[in-house]
Write a protein that holds these residues in place. Structure first.
Motif, PDB file in Angstrom:
ATOM      1  N   HIS A 172       0.810  -1.218   0.000  1.00 12.07           N
ATOM      2  CA  HIS A 172       0.000   0.000   0.000  1.00 12.07           C
ATOM      3  C   HIS A 172       0.842   1.266   0.000  1.00 12.07           C
ATOM      4  CE1 HIS A 172      -3.706  -2.242   1.816  1.00 12.07           C
ATOM      5  NE2 HIS A 172      -3.445  -2.603   0.582  1.00 12.07           N
ATOM      6  N   VAL A 173       1.946   1.264   0.744  1.00 12.98           N
ATOM      7  CA  VAL A 173       2.808   2.445   0.826  1.00 12.98           C
ATOM      8  C   VAL A 173       3.346   2.820  -0.561  1.00 12.98           C
ATOM      9  CG1 VAL A 173       5.027   3.259   1.720  1.00 12.98           C
ATOM     10  CG2 VAL A 173       3.439   2.149   3.238  1.00 12.98           C
ATOM     11  N   GLN A 174       3.476   1.858  -1.439  1.00 14.51           N
ATOM     12  CA  GLN A 174       4.020   2.108  -2.774  1.00 14.51           C
ATOM     13  C   GLN A 174       2.965   2.591  -3.769  1.00 14.51           C
ATOM     14  OE1 GLN A 174       7.277   2.124  -3.069  1.00 14.51           O
ATOM     15  NE2 GLN A 174       7.320   1.467  -0.932  1.00 14.51           N
ATOM     16  N   ARG A 175       1.715   2.599  -3.387  1.00 19.01           N
ATOM     17  CA  ARG A 175       0.641   2.978  -4.296  1.00 19.01           C
ATOM     18  C   ARG A 175       0.647   4.466  -4.602  1.00 19.01           C
ATOM     19  NH1 ARG A 175      -3.386  -0.197  -5.578  1.00 19.01           N
ATOM     20  NH2 ARG A 175      -2.813  -2.345  -5.597  1.00 19.01           N
ATOM     21  N   PRO A 176       0.270   4.831  -5.827  1.00 18.80           N
ATOM     22  CA  PRO A 176       0.150   6.256  -6.168  1.00 18.80           C
ATOM     23  C   PRO A 176      -0.865   6.941  -5.254  1.00 18.80           C
ATOM     24  CG  PRO A 176       0.012   4.879  -8.135  1.00 18.80           C
ATOM     25  CD  PRO A 176      -0.033   3.955  -6.957  1.00 18.80           C
ATOM     26  N   GLY A 177      -0.531   8.137  -4.830  1.00 21.12           N
ATOM     27  CA  GLY A 177      -1.436   8.910  -3.993  1.00 21.12           C
ATOM     28  C   GLY A 177      -1.494   8.446  -2.544  1.00 21.12           C
ATOM     29  N   PHE A 178      -0.544   7.601  -2.118  1.00 18.05           N
ATOM     30  CA  PHE A 178      -0.544   7.137  -0.723  1.00 18.05           C
ATOM     31  C   PHE A 178      -0.476   8.334   0.215  1.00 18.05           C
ATOM     32  CE2 PHE A 178       1.678   6.123   3.205  1.00 18.05           C
ATOM     33  CZ  PHE A 178       0.962   5.038   3.662  1.00 18.05           C
ATOM     34  N   ASP A 179      -1.321   8.315   1.242  1.00 19.23           N
ATOM     35  CA  ASP A 179      -1.315   9.373   2.247  1.00 19.23           C
ATOM     36  C   ASP A 179      -1.657   8.727   3.584  1.00 19.23           C
ATOM     37  OD1 ASP A 179      -1.021  11.912   3.259  1.00 19.23           O
ATOM     38  OD2 ASP A 179      -2.872  12.701   2.404  1.00 19.23           O
ATOM     39  N   MET A 180      -1.058   9.258   4.666  1.00 14.44           N
ATOM     40  CA  MET A 180      -1.238   8.654   5.979  1.00 14.44           C
ATOM     41  C   MET A 180      -1.226   9.715   7.068  1.00 14.44           C
ATOM     42  SD  MET A 180       1.023   5.609   7.617  1.00 14.44           S
ATOM     43  CE  MET A 180       0.500   4.748   9.078  1.00 14.44           C
TER      44      MET A 180
ATOM     45  N   ASP B 161      -0.997  10.428  17.931  1.00 14.33           N
ATOM     46  CA  ASP B 161       0.143  10.159  18.798  1.00 14.33           C
ATOM     47  C   ASP B 161      -0.047  10.829  20.153  1.00 14.33           C
ATOM     48  OD1 ASP B 161       2.841  10.099  19.861  1.00 14.33           O
ATOM     49  OD2 ASP B 161       3.557   9.895  17.807  1.00 14.33           O
ATOM     50  N   THR B 162       0.330  10.106  21.211  1.00 20.01           N
ATOM     51  CA  THR B 162       0.336  10.666  22.565  1.00 20.01           C
ATOM     52  C   THR B 162       1.681  10.378  23.215  1.00 20.01           C
ATOM     53  OG1 THR B 162      -0.516   8.645  23.557  1.00 20.01           O
ATOM     54  CG2 THR B 162      -2.144  10.299  22.926  1.00 20.01           C
ATOM     55  N   GLY B 163       2.738  10.337  22.429  1.00 17.98           N
ATOM     56  CA  GLY B 163       4.040   9.876  22.896  1.00 17.98           C
ATOM     57  C   GLY B 163       4.272   8.452  22.414  1.00 17.98           C
ATOM     58  N   GLY B 164       3.328   7.917  21.733  1.00 20.12           N
ATOM     59  CA  GLY B 164       3.323   6.605  21.089  1.00 20.12           C
ATOM     60  C   GLY B 164       2.074   6.560  20.215  1.00 20.12           C
ATOM     61  N   LEU B 165       2.107   5.799  19.155  1.00 20.17           N
ATOM     62  CA  LEU B 165       0.955   5.758  18.250  1.00 20.17           C
ATOM     63  C   LEU B 165      -0.266   5.170  18.948  1.00 20.17           C
ATOM     64  CD1 LEU B 165       2.335   4.631  14.773  1.00 20.17           C
ATOM     65  CD2 LEU B 165       2.007   6.923  15.679  1.00 20.17           C
ATOM     66  N   VAL B 166      -1.404   5.820  18.766  1.00 18.02           N
ATOM     67  CA  VAL B 166      -2.665   5.313  19.300  1.00 18.02           C
ATOM     68  C   VAL B 166      -3.692   5.080  18.189  1.00 18.02           C
ATOM     69  CG1 VAL B 166      -2.313   6.345  21.568  1.00 18.02           C
ATOM     70  CG2 VAL B 166      -3.605   7.608  19.831  1.00 18.02           C
ATOM     71  N   GLY B 167      -3.344   5.464  16.967  1.00 15.67           N
ATOM     72  CA  GLY B 167      -4.241   5.243  15.844  1.00 15.67           C
ATOM     73  C   GLY B 167      -3.641   5.741  14.553  1.00 15.67           C
ATOM     74  N   CYS B 168      -4.235   5.329  13.436  1.00 14.50           N
ATOM     75  CA  CYS B 168      -3.791   5.832  12.134  1.00 14.50           C
ATOM     76  C   CYS B 168      -4.880   5.630  11.095  1.00 14.50           C
ATOM     77  CB  CYS B 168      -2.494   5.163  11.692  1.00 14.50           C
ATOM     78  SG  CYS B 168      -2.677   3.536  11.012  1.00 14.50           S
ATOM     79  N   ALA B 169      -4.751   6.376  10.035  1.00 14.80           N
ATOM     80  CA  ALA B 169      -5.618   6.236   8.869  1.00 14.80           C
ATOM     81  C   ALA B 169      -4.741   6.433   7.648  1.00 14.80           C
ATOM     82  CB  ALA B 169      -6.727   7.281   8.886  1.00 14.80           C
ATOM     83  N   TYR B 170      -4.951   5.599   6.652  1.00 15.94           N
ATOM     84  CA  TYR B 170      -4.205   5.792   5.404  1.00 15.94           C
ATOM     85  C   TYR B 170      -4.996   5.260   4.226  1.00 15.94           C
ATOM     86  CZ  TYR B 170      -2.550   0.899   5.085  1.00 15.94           C
ATOM     87  OH  TYR B 170      -2.466  -0.468   4.963  1.00 15.94           O
TER      88      TYR B 170
ATOM     89  N   GLY C 232      -8.711   8.434 -12.467  1.00 14.78           N
ATOM     90  CA  GLY C 232      -7.800   8.560 -11.333  1.00 14.78           C
ATOM     91  C   GLY C 232      -8.343   9.436 -10.214  1.00 14.78           C
ATOM     92  N   ARG C 233      -9.655   9.563 -10.116  1.00 11.44           N
ATOM     93  CA  ARG C 233     -10.278  10.474  -9.150  1.00 11.44           C
ATOM     94  C   ARG C 233     -10.928   9.741  -7.971  1.00 11.44           C
ATOM     95  NH1 ARG C 233      -8.693  15.252  -9.441  1.00 11.44           N
ATOM     96  NH2 ARG C 233     -10.665  16.071  -8.716  1.00 11.44           N
ATOM     97  N   THR C 234     -10.498   8.470  -7.713  1.00 14.42           N
ATOM     98  CA  THR C 234     -11.077   7.677  -6.627  1.00 14.42           C
ATOM     99  C   THR C 234      -9.990   7.287  -5.631  1.00 14.42           C
ATOM    100  OG1 THR C 234     -12.730   6.812  -8.159  1.00 14.42           O
ATOM    101  CG2 THR C 234     -12.450   5.619  -6.098  1.00 14.42           C
ATOM    102  N   PHE C 235     -10.236   7.569  -4.357  1.00 14.96           N
ATOM    103  CA  PHE C 235      -9.294   7.304  -3.266  1.00 14.96           C
ATOM    104  C   PHE C 235      -9.866   6.223  -2.369  1.00 14.96           C
ATOM    105  CE2 PHE C 235      -7.501   8.128   0.966  1.00 14.96           C
ATOM    106  CZ  PHE C 235      -6.160   8.329   0.683  1.00 14.96           C
ATOM    107  N   LEU C 236      -9.038   5.243  -2.001  1.00 18.06           N
ATOM    108  CA  LEU C 236      -9.449   4.164  -1.106  1.00 18.06           C
ATOM    109  C   LEU C 236      -8.977   4.443   0.307  1.00 18.06           C
ATOM    110  CD1 LEU C 236     -10.538   1.259  -0.575  1.00 18.06           C
ATOM    111  CD2 LEU C 236      -8.223   0.455  -1.092  1.00 18.06           C
ATOM    112  N   LEU C 237      -9.894   4.517   1.249  1.00 19.72           N
ATOM    113  CA  LEU C 237      -9.550   4.560   2.674  1.00 19.72           C
ATOM    114  C   LEU C 237      -9.236   3.113   3.036  1.00 19.72           C
ATOM    115  CD1 LEU C 237      -9.323   5.817   5.484  1.00 19.72           C
ATOM    116  CD2 LEU C 237     -11.805   5.528   5.707  1.00 19.72           C
ATOM    117  N   ALA C 238      -7.942   2.762   3.058  1.00 18.81           N
ATOM    118  CA  ALA C 238      -7.531   1.375   3.244  1.00 18.81           C
ATOM    119  C   ALA C 238      -7.546   0.950   4.700  1.00 18.81           C
ATOM    120  CB  ALA C 238      -6.143   1.153   2.642  1.00 18.81           C
ATOM    121  N   GLU C 239      -7.165   1.837   5.604  1.00 13.64           N
ATOM    122  CA  GLU C 239      -7.127   1.515   7.039  1.00 13.64           C
ATOM    123  C   GLU C 239      -7.527   2.717   7.875  1.00 13.64           C
ATOM    124  OE1 GLU C 239      -6.585  -1.236   8.716  1.00 13.64           O
ATOM    125  OE2 GLU C 239      -5.742  -2.534   7.182  1.00 13.64           O
TER     126      GLU C 239
END
Length: 199
Positions: free
Chosen positions: A50-58, A62-71, A100-107
């Protein structure tokens, strides 16, 4: 309660944080006992692609350590992502994907100890705020047999997303775990939800 900070990660930073992100995944989804390694490895394999996909964004919380993410990332113009869609895919969605106008919320995942604090909403808003796409898509676990929406579907619905249909099990392998869908669920059909960003 510690203050939660959001920050956007570059592709390189995301790759550097992959271990911490995988830890959040395992804890957020708590699979079957003893399956943590498999769930973590499966996630790391998907994340690497997924990190290698075009348009990857994340975005991470964080509270001093990761507590969540979206990408997420842009769905390939070929439309292969939709190959297992059940029923007739609306023409406008085919056209948005081909252009190319569609974005997938993967996580989208938040540690259990930090849920119900609005973190998922903030992550989703931050991730989608700077998109220049006309359609955002997420594939999540199907609703239960009792007719109740899954937690992920309930969240998307509360955010104003619309249910579009379902993807067959074989087609869901590139969909990630979706907006809170859970680990290793690529063997089950998934519900597809969409959102058109406001103009």
């Amino acid at each position: 309660m510690a203050e939660v900070y959001l920050r956007r990660l570059s592709r390189w930073q995301a790759e550097q944080q992959r271990g911490a992100v995988a830890d959040v995944h395992v804890t957020a989804y708590r699979g079957a006992a003893g399956a943590e390694y498999r769930d973590r490895q499966g996630f790391l394999n998907r994340f690497e692609q997924h990190v290698q996909r075009p348009g990857f964004d994340m975005v991470v919380a964080d509270t001093g350590g990761l507590v969540g993410c979206a990408y997420g990332f842009r769905i390939a113009r070929t439309g292969d992502w939709w190959s297992g869609f059940r029923g007739e895919l609306p023409t406008d969605i085919e056209e948005l994907t081909a252009s190319g106008r569609t974005f997938l919320l993967a996580e989208l995942m938040v540690l259990p100890a930090h849920r119900r604090e609005g973190i998922a909403t903030r992550l989703g808003e931050w991730l989608l705020a700077r998109l220049d796409t006309d359609l955002v898509v997420a594939a999540v676990d199907r609703s239960g047999d009792d007719g109740r929406e899954s937690a992920a579907a309930e969240t998307l619905h509360s955010w104003g997303w619309s249910r579009l249909g379902a993807l067959d099990a074989h087609a869901a392998s590139d969909s990630g775990s979706g907006a809170g869908a859970g680990p290793g669920r690529t063997g089950a059909a998934r519900e597809v939800w969409i959102r058109r960003p406001p103009r």
